[in-house]
Motif scaffolding. Structure first.
Motif, PDB file in Angstrom:
ATOM      1  N   UNK A 107      -6.504   0.928 -19.089  1.00 37.73           N
ATOM      2  CA  UNK A 107      -5.707   2.122 -18.817  1.00 37.73           C
ATOM      3  C   UNK A 107      -5.484   2.301 -17.323  1.00 37.73           C
ATOM      4  N   UNK A 108      -4.428   3.012 -16.989  1.00 38.74           N
ATOM      5  CA  UNK A 108      -4.114   3.338 -15.601  1.00 38.74           C
ATOM      6  C   UNK A 108      -4.289   4.834 -15.381  1.00 38.74           C
ATOM      7  N   UNK A 109      -4.600   5.240 -14.160  1.00 39.85           N
ATOM      8  CA  UNK A 109      -4.635   6.685 -13.888  1.00 39.85           C
ATOM      9  C   UNK A 109      -3.239   7.279 -14.021  1.00 39.85           C
ATOM     10  N   UNK A 110      -3.197   8.568 -14.338  1.00 44.28           N
ATOM     11  CA  UNK A 110      -1.897   9.232 -14.509  1.00 44.28           C
ATOM     12  C   UNK A 110      -1.124   9.206 -13.194  1.00 44.28           C
ATOM     13  N   UNK A 111       0.184   9.174 -13.299  1.00 46.22           N
ATOM     14  CA  UNK A 111       1.037   9.179 -12.107  1.00 46.22           C
ATOM     15  C   UNK A 111       0.784  10.448 -11.297  1.00 46.22           C
ATOM     16  N   UNK A 112       0.617  10.293 -10.012  1.00 47.51           N
ATOM     17  CA  UNK A 112       0.323  11.416  -9.141  1.00 47.51           C
ATOM     18  C   UNK A 112      -1.150  11.763  -9.046  1.00 47.51           C
ATOM     19  N   UNK A 159       0.833  -1.205   0.000  1.00 39.57           N
ATOM     20  CA  UNK A 159       0.000   0.000   0.000  1.00 39.57           C
ATOM     21  C   UNK A 159       0.864   1.251   0.000  1.00 39.57           C
ATOM     22  N   UNK A 160       1.958   1.231   0.743  1.00 44.75           N
ATOM     23  CA  UNK A 160       2.871   2.393   0.734  1.00 44.75           C
ATOM     24  C   UNK A 160       3.484   2.594  -0.647  1.00 44.75           C
ATOM     25  N   UNK A 161       3.795   1.486  -1.326  1.00 40.79           N
ATOM     26  CA  UNK A 161       4.345   1.590  -2.675  1.00 40.79           C
ATOM     27  C   UNK A 161       3.317   2.205  -3.626  1.00 40.79           C
ATOM     28  N   UNK A 162       2.075   1.780  -3.517  1.00 39.30           N
ATOM     29  CA  UNK A 162       1.015   2.343  -4.355  1.00 39.30           C
ATOM     30  C   UNK A 162       0.890   3.842  -4.107  1.00 39.30           C
ATOM     31  N   UNK A 163       0.998   4.248  -2.857  1.00 37.09           N
ATOM     32  CA  UNK A 163       0.865   5.669  -2.521  1.00 37.09           C
ATOM     33  C   UNK A 163       2.044   6.495  -3.032  1.00 37.09           C
ATOM     34  N   UNK A 164       3.139   5.837  -3.391  1.00 37.27           N
ATOM     35  CA  UNK A 164       4.244   6.571  -4.010  1.00 37.27           C
ATOM     36  C   UNK A 164       3.958   6.863  -5.484  1.00 37.27           C
ATOM     37  N   UNK A 165       2.942   6.205  -6.050  1.00 35.97           N
ATOM     38  CA  UNK A 165       2.561   6.403  -7.443  1.00 35.97           C
ATOM     39  C   UNK A 165       1.316   7.279  -7.562  1.00 35.97           C
ATOM     40  N   UNK A 166       0.317   7.025  -6.707  1.00 34.75           N
ATOM     41  CA  UNK A 166      -0.941   7.774  -6.738  1.00 34.75           C
ATOM     42  C   UNK A 166      -1.294   8.291  -5.350  1.00 34.75           C
TER      43      UNK A 166
END
Length: 247
Positions: A169-174, A27-34
């Protein structure tokens, strides 16, 4: 009503230890992307069986449902994913293979085992990614609620697919992703026999509740859903509609 009166469940309990160890780190890794924002997490009961019923708009909904839940969660996952590179990870984390094109009794038994052991089951009643409005609704979640009496907690995703975005598709980074937990819905468990009419009537009530929780989540976050997946990608499976049969 005794356990013997209910449908048979799997003999293999899912292992929650791997999820408990690794989900917070993931989850912390995901939060570094979004920018993932979780709302009303306290609506999920701290103990006992729970069904998390989520809308389905984007590719990452399944992983996020599992990673950001407050308890180890075993989500029904399309069986094709278990043949992909992610298959080993899905098995280690106790996710449940689901054949979406058939009445999958193995998935039903595994789901019942999770709930009878007091665990958390994740399910996407729409069956496929789409607009996230529950225009399509598979009544399997209502069947599981009728069998077990487990409370159903709605989950609404925003931001996991951009408006007009393709199916994969993925959401944009950030970009920001909101996960909203809704008001619990529960029905009284029914003894055998449960008729299709009972399941359909229960499904109609649950579907109405989930739609209401989407509206509440809109008001809470000020966000909207991305709309339908653009043609020609949109699924049009008659079998995915609300009249699909149940186990």
């Amino acid at each position: 009503m005794t356990h013997a009166d209910l449908p048979r469940s799997s003999d293999l309990p899912p292992d929650t230890r791997w999820l408990a160890r690794h989900a917070p780190r993931a989850a912390r890794l995901v939060r570094s992307v979004w920018d993932v924002r979780v709302h009303d997490l306290d609506r999920v009961p701290a103990t006992g069986p729970v069904i998390l019923a989520s809308n389905h708009i984007g590719l990452v909904d399944g992983p996020l449902l599992v990673l950001f839940a407050p308890r180890p969660t075993h989500a029904l996952t399309k069986i094709e994913m278990f043949s992909s590179r992610a298959g080993g990870l899905l098995r280690r984390s106790g996710q449940i293979p689901l054949d979406r094109d058939a009445v999958d009794m193995a998935a039903v038994r595994a789901s019942l085992r999770v709930l009878r052991d007091g665990g958390v089951l994740g399910i996407f009643p729409e069956g496929h990614r789409g607009a996230g409005e529950y225009d399509l609704f598979r009544p399997g979640v209502a069947y599981l609620a009728l069998v077990t009496g487990a409370p159903v907690v709605p989950v609404t995703f925003f931001g996991t697919r951009e408006p007009g975005g393709a199916r994969s598709s993925l959401p944009r980074r950030g970009g920001s992703i909101d996960i909203v937990y809704g008001e619990t819905w529960q029905t009284t468990p029914h003894e055998w026999p449960r008729t299709r009419e009972q399941v359909r009537a229960t499904a109609a009530l649950l579907r109405q509740h989930l739609r209401g929780e989407v509206e509440r989540a809109r008001s809470l976050t000020g966000r909207d859903l991305p709309g339908p997946i653009p043609d020609p990608e949109s699924h049009n499976h008659p079998s995915a509609g609300s009249k699909r049969g149940t186990p």
